[in-house]
Motif scaffolding. Structure first.
Motif, short mmCIF file in Angstrom:
data_model
loop_
_atom_site.label_atom_id
_atom_site.label_comp_id
_atom_site.label_asym_id
_atom_site.label_seq_id
_atom_site.Cartn_x
_atom_site.Cartn_y
_atom_site.Cartn_z
N ASP A 176 0.86 -1.19 0.00
CA ASP A 176 0.00 0.00 0.00
C ASP A 176 0.89 1.23 0.00
OD1 ASP A 176 -2.36 -1.38 0.01
OD2 ASP A 176 -2.64 -1.29 2.17
N CYS A 177 0.55 2.19 -0.85
CA CYS A 177 1.31 3.44 -0.88
C CYS A 177 1.17 4.13 0.49
CB CYS A 177 0.78 4.36 -1.98
SG CYS A 177 1.77 5.83 -2.25
N PRO A 178 2.25 4.57 1.11
CA PRO A 178 2.16 5.21 2.43
C PRO A 178 1.19 6.40 2.42
CG PRO A 178 4.44 4.81 1.85
CD PRO A 178 3.63 4.52 0.62
N HIS A 179 0.54 6.65 3.54
CA HIS A 179 -0.46 7.71 3.63
C HIS A 179 0.13 9.10 3.36
CE1 HIS A 179 -3.87 5.33 5.04
NE2 HIS A 179 -3.01 4.61 5.72
N ASP A 180 1.43 9.25 3.64
CA ASP A 180 2.03 10.56 3.42
C ASP A 180 2.78 10.63 2.08
OD1 ASP A 180 4.09 8.86 3.98
OD2 ASP A 180 4.98 10.07 5.59
N GLY A 181 2.65 9.61 1.24
CA GLY A 181 3.34 9.62 -0.04
C GLY A 181 4.84 9.52 0.08
N SER A 182 5.34 8.95 1.17
CA SER A 182 6.78 8.88 1.44
C SER A 182 7.43 7.76 0.63
CB SER A 182 7.00 8.62 2.94
OG SER A 182 8.26 8.08 3.19
N ILE A 183 8.54 8.10 -0.05
CA ILE A 183 9.28 7.10 -0.83
C ILE A 183 9.95 6.09 0.10
CG2 ILE A 183 11.20 6.75 -2.42
CD1 ILE A 183 10.59 9.48 -3.61
N LYS A 184 10.55 6.57 1.17
CA LYS A 184 11.19 5.65 2.12
C LYS A 184 10.16 4.70 2.73
CE LYS A 184 15.60 7.05 4.01
NZ LYS A 184 16.37 7.37 5.24
N GLY A 185 8.99 5.25 3.02
CA GLY A 185 7.93 4.42 3.59
C GLY A 185 7.55 3.27 2.66
N LEU A 186 7.52 3.54 1.35
CA LEU A 186 7.21 2.49 0.38
C LEU A 186 8.32 1.44 0.35
CD1 LEU A 186 5.15 1.65 -1.83
CD2 LEU A 186 6.64 2.78 -3.47
N CYS A 187 9.57 1.88 0.40
CA CYS A 187 10.70 0.94 0.44
C CYS A 187 10.61 0.04 1.68
CB CYS A 187 12.03 1.69 0.46
SG CYS A 187 12.38 2.64 -1.04
N PHE A 188 10.28 0.65 2.82
CA PHE A 188 10.17 -0.13 4.05
C PHE A 188 9.04 -1.17 3.94
CE2 PHE A 188 12.03 3.59 6.74
CZ PHE A 188 13.29 3.29 6.24
#
Length: 514
Positions: A176-188
């Protein structure tokens, strides 16, 4: 660890370029459309005799509606696209080639510190994926999850045609794409998804260190190579609109780099809010259209709607059996505007109200009432859809999710005194268990109650439920399916049998049934 990992079974391939590639040969066969429809179909369990159960039980039965799934044309289309994406993506990633061994070895040396991260490289991309865009509630995510479940997520390989081939293939990953649109969050999330599938510890290992996005991407590339990931599905991409400081453009560029660097097809799913974001970046629009974009609109009031409603209508738990009329079908469409999530919940709501208030029946007007009571938050969006005015529709990016829990709670509180608990200690009596089993076997409710009493009397004071069910069904068969289903005689009455008092004291009998 993924408990649904399968051992590789290699299937002969019809298409020449698929032959000799164990990653493709280990996949299920390429299914025909009617086969996919049959595999995706999920009927909610339903026995007509359950209409005679108490309201408290029928409230639980209604929850089955939310597991009901009727395949439509879009679902067949999506499965075929995913099938093509996965197979085309594996064309340049055959683990039997020298190139695969070289790329994997370079990645291992980079991760072990003997070479720089820049030496990790992916395979040349052969399939780019596609995007699915549609308003919330039409069933995009559910459809993709159902389709992915047709494929094993993990396949274990030991050998291929007599040659050692020790690797675990991950066919698909969904993030799921992170709620804040964070690239690092997507990698995690990527690392976490692999850990869930494989039981590894990449998430804690790579998130504790202060890696840059560039380093995280090459780490992802090595894992894609190592586990031969077939397809990456990224849901909720409309969250990119919340990214700050040009974050949405950075994320789109990241997606392009992801496909080019890692070399696997990426499928993106989002609501209509994502449309302007995707179209704002030409490279991403081109890359996301490898299999053609799928714009998933709400259902129209046509044959597909009729198939959907007719199939759903069978799942009904009111005492009165309500026939499906053209008026019912049209009003349900008018109130839901063809949005599947809302239609299913409205159908559940009218049944909840009918059962709890004691009428055990509903009419077309009840759909209007349920919509007025519960759909207030989404009414402006639905009104915009009714007008067909594109300018008004664009004002509302998404349809807010509808929950029926507060609706259910309000009506259950009204019915609290009308539906008393039968067994004080909260346990279902043996006689009730027997009746429920007989209903599942197709025995009429009144006959089931009568025969359960006779069977209980025959089995004594401490009966086993399974034995009582067998005895009751034996009596049913002996009487004949066409026998009279009338009132019980004195000889059939459990209360007239020896030992009834002792059985009652042990809580085996529930007198309120009689």
């Amino acid at each position: 660890m993924n408990h649904y990992m399968e051992k590789a079974r290699y299937l002969e391939q019809v298409i020449p370029e698929y032959q000799g590639n164990p990653m493709i040969e280990a996949l299920p066969e390429i299914w025909a459309g009617d086969t996919v429809e049959e595999m995706l179909s999920e009927e909610a369990p339903h026995h007509d005799g359950e209409r005679m159960l108490d309201a408290r039980y029928r409230m639980h039965c209604i929850q089955r509606l939310f597991h009901y799934f009727q395949p439509l044309e879009q679902h067949i289309d999506i499965e075929q696209r995913i099938s093509r994406c996965i197979r085309q993506g594996y064309l340049n990633r055959n683990p039997c080639t020298k190139e695969y061994a070289r790329i994997l070895a370079d990645g291992y040396e980079a991760l072990s510190g003997r070479r720089g991260y820049q030496f990790i490289q992916g395979f040349r991309p052969n399939a780019s994926g596609f995007t699915i865009i549609g308003m919330s509630g039409v069933g995009k995510s559910t459809a993709v999850e159902k389709i992915l479940s047709l494929y094993p997520q993990c396949i274990s390989h030991d050998s291929y045609h007599g040659q050692p081939l020790v690797l675990t293939q991950i066919v698909w990953l969904k993030l799921d794409c992170p709620h804040d649109g964070s690239i690092k969050g997507l990698c995690f999330q990527f690392f976490e998804a692999i850990d869930r599938a494989m039981g590894t510890d990449y998430f804690p290992r790579y998130t504790k260190s202060r890696y840059t996005v560039d380093v995280l991407m090459v780490l992802m590339t090595q894992l894609v190579n190592l586990y031969q990931i077939g397809i990456l599905v990224i849901d909720e991409i409309q969250h990119l609109s919340l990214a700050k400081g040009g974050g949405s453009e950075k994320m789109l560029n990241f997606f392009v780099t992801l496909v080019n660097t890692i070399g696997i097809p990426v499928v993106m799913i989002g609501t209509t809010k994502a449309m302007s974001i995707l179209q704002s970046e030409f490279r991403q629009a081109r890359r996301g259209s490898g299999q053609g974009d799928l714009l998933w609109d709400r259902m129209q009031n046509d044959l597909s709607w009729e198939i959907f409603v007719t199939s759903m209508w069978k799942h009904q738990w009111t005492r009165s059996k309500i026939p499906l009329t053209e008026e019912m079908k049209d009003i349900l469409y008018e109130e839901s505007q063809g949005i599947i999530d809302i239609a299913v919940k409205l159908y559940a709501m009218v049944q909840i109200k009918a059962i709890t208030v004691g009428s055990d029946s509903f009419s077309a007007r009840d759909f209007h009432v349920a919509a007025a009571e519960k759909l207030g938050l989404v009414k402006p969006m639905l009104d915009a859809l009714r007008t067909g005015d594109k300018k008004k529709i664009r004002q509302y990016g998404d349809i807010s999710p509808v929950s029926i829990e507060d609706y259910l709670s309000s009506y259950m509180s009204m019915a609290k005194d009308a539906v008393p608990e039968k067994v004080p200690e909260g346990k279902i009596s043996v006689s009730e268990q027997v009746v429920l089993k007989l209903l599942e076997l197709g025995v009429e409710p009144r006959t089931a109650k009568r025969l359960s009493g006779r069977a209980l009397a025959a089995k004594g004071i401490c009966p086993n439920v399974a034995d009582v069910v067998k005895e009751a069904y034996y009596l049913y068969v002996m009487e004949g399916k066409e026998s009279e289903v009338g009132e019980a005689t004195d000889n059939d009455d459990l209360r007239k049998q020896v030992g009834y008092g002792a059985m009652k004291q042990k809580g085996l009998v529930d007198e309120t049934e009689w």
